[in-house]
Design an enzyme around this catalytic site. Sequence first.
Site, PDB file in Angstrom:
ATOM      1  N   GLY A 198       8.882  -5.076  -8.790  1.00  0.00           N
ATOM      2  CA  GLY A 198       9.712  -3.957  -9.211  1.00  0.00           C
ATOM      3  C   GLY A 198      11.203  -4.253  -9.075  1.00  0.00           C
ATOM      4  N   GLY A 203       0.814  -1.213   0.000  1.00  0.00           N
ATOM      5  CA  GLY A 203       0.000   0.000   0.000  1.00  0.00           C
ATOM      6  C   GLY A 203       0.846   1.261   0.000  1.00  0.00           C
ATOM      7  N   HIS A 258       4.426   1.731  -8.027  1.00  0.00           N
ATOM      8  CA  HIS A 258       3.466   0.624  -7.944  1.00  0.00           C
ATOM      9  C   HIS A 258       2.533   0.633  -9.154  1.00  0.00           C
ATOM     10  CE1 HIS A 258       4.131   1.471  -3.473  1.00  0.00           C
ATOM     11  NE2 HIS A 258       4.461   0.202  -3.561  1.00  0.00           N
ATOM     12  N   ASP A 300      13.403  -3.207  -5.758  1.00  0.00           N
ATOM     13  CA  ASP A 300      13.868  -4.155  -4.738  1.00  0.00           C
ATOM     14  C   ASP A 300      14.520  -5.315  -5.479  1.00  0.00           C
ATOM     15  OD1 ASP A 300      12.556  -2.914  -2.224  1.00  0.00           O
ATOM     16  OD2 ASP A 300      10.973  -2.949  -3.717  1.00  0.00           O
TER      17      ASP A 300
HETATM   18  P1  AMP Z   1       6.173  -2.345  -1.565  1.00  0.00           P
HETATM   19  O1  AMP Z   1       4.798  -1.795  -1.466  1.00  0.00           O
HETATM   20  O2  AMP Z   1       7.251  -1.389  -1.202  1.00  0.00           O
HETATM   21  O3  AMP Z   1       6.308  -3.703  -0.905  1.00  0.00           O
HETATM   22  O4  AMP Z   1       6.422  -2.616  -3.105  1.00  0.00           O
HETATM   23  C1  AMP Z   1       5.533  -3.384  -3.878  1.00  0.00           C
HETATM   24  C2  AMP Z   1       6.138  -3.610  -5.233  1.00  0.00           C
HETATM   25  O5  AMP Z   1       6.371  -2.346  -5.864  1.00  0.00           O
HETATM   26  C3  AMP Z   1       7.497  -4.326  -5.173  1.00  0.00           C
HETATM   27  O6  AMP Z   1       7.578  -5.239  -6.268  1.00  0.00           O
HETATM   28  C4  AMP Z   1       8.470  -3.177  -5.354  1.00  0.00           C
HETATM   29  O7  AMP Z   1       9.695  -3.570  -5.903  1.00  0.00           O
HETATM   30  C5  AMP Z   1       7.702  -2.282  -6.298  1.00  0.00           C
HETATM   31  N1  AMP Z   1       8.187  -0.896  -6.268  1.00  0.00           N
HETATM   32  C6  AMP Z   1       8.309  -0.086  -5.183  1.00  0.00           C
HETATM   33  N2  AMP Z   1       8.838   1.109  -5.531  1.00  0.00           N
HETATM   34  C7  AMP Z   1       9.087   1.040  -6.872  1.00  0.00           C
HETATM   35  C8  AMP Z   1       9.648   1.940  -7.829  1.00  0.00           C
HETATM   36  N3  AMP Z   1      10.078   3.151  -7.489  1.00  0.00           N
HETATM   37  N4  AMP Z   1       9.735   1.533  -9.120  1.00  0.00           N
HETATM   38  C9  AMP Z   1       9.314   0.298  -9.469  1.00  0.00           C
HETATM   39  N5  AMP Z   1       8.778  -0.587  -8.631  1.00  0.00           N
HETATM   40  C10 AMP Z   1       8.661  -0.236  -7.343  1.00  0.00           C
END
Ligand code: AMP
Length: 290
Positions: A156, A40, A46, A159
Amino acid sequence: MTLDTTTYAVPVARGSAALRHAVADWRKAGQRVGFVPTMGALHEGHLALVDLARERAERVIVSIFVNPAQFAPHEDFDAYPRDEAADAELLAAHGCDLIYAPSRLEIYPPDFATEVRVGGPSAGLETDFRPHFFAGVATIVSKLLIQVAPDVAVFGEKDYQQLLVIRQLVRDLDLPVEIVAGPVIREADGLALSSRNAYLSAEERKAAPKLHEVIATIARNVSQRATIAPEIEQGCDVLRAAGFDPIDYIAVRDAETLTEIANPERPARVLAAAWLGKTRLIDNVPLDPA
Ligand code: AMP
């Protein structure tokens, strides 16, 4: 528990039964299902993954679950930003068909006693500083992939080590899903978008793009055959001067295995994690092609 179709423009499943029901209907209609797991506090990074899922599947499910198992007790689980209504609005605008927002009890009932541990690419880097992290990620991603049973799941490159751990997990357990990676989405000044950027003070926000600047410089120089160790040392000096402290790591690694690079012809990646005040930033870039 049935599907909540009234709270937001996008229906929400709060339990796996409602989720499975919706997915079963789509499958019966021969539709492909794309899945984007998130915690979230959604941003354009995202949403770019949601768009990628959209291109590959007729139906897109986004999960929103701040996973306690990937936070150590001293980390920011309680402070992690949460705004479900704003997330739902963004997801509606990007054609998401279903939000899966399970409760903590739905995912981890009191007698939950399983942990998924992935070797290979989880060694080193993040694990040196967050030893609990990848078991928490692998366990929740396994569970979500089994519950949602998507044709394709999008993660993404932001990570990057996590992405490789998930690819390893899916290969090793023969999970029937295609893993697609989306590039890092950045602010105009280079800072990688992150839900945690909201923690930065105005002054820290000004310094934050240095992390990308430093790893991009290392990538360029190492591509042109500069020796890695002094490049990293210099990068650390630049980051320290900009106020980053501590610097958890800056590393140049094989892009597929994350091992030290032995063969300079293979694709490689510069990865870094460093603290600005109370905020831990991570980022990575590919080495320029030789
Ligand atoms: P999170 O909500 O931080 O767990 O991220 C969810 C997904 O979004 C994961 O696959 C992350 O790698 C991806 N994500 C987060 N920030 C970015 C970004 N700046 N660019 C691309 N993907 C992202």
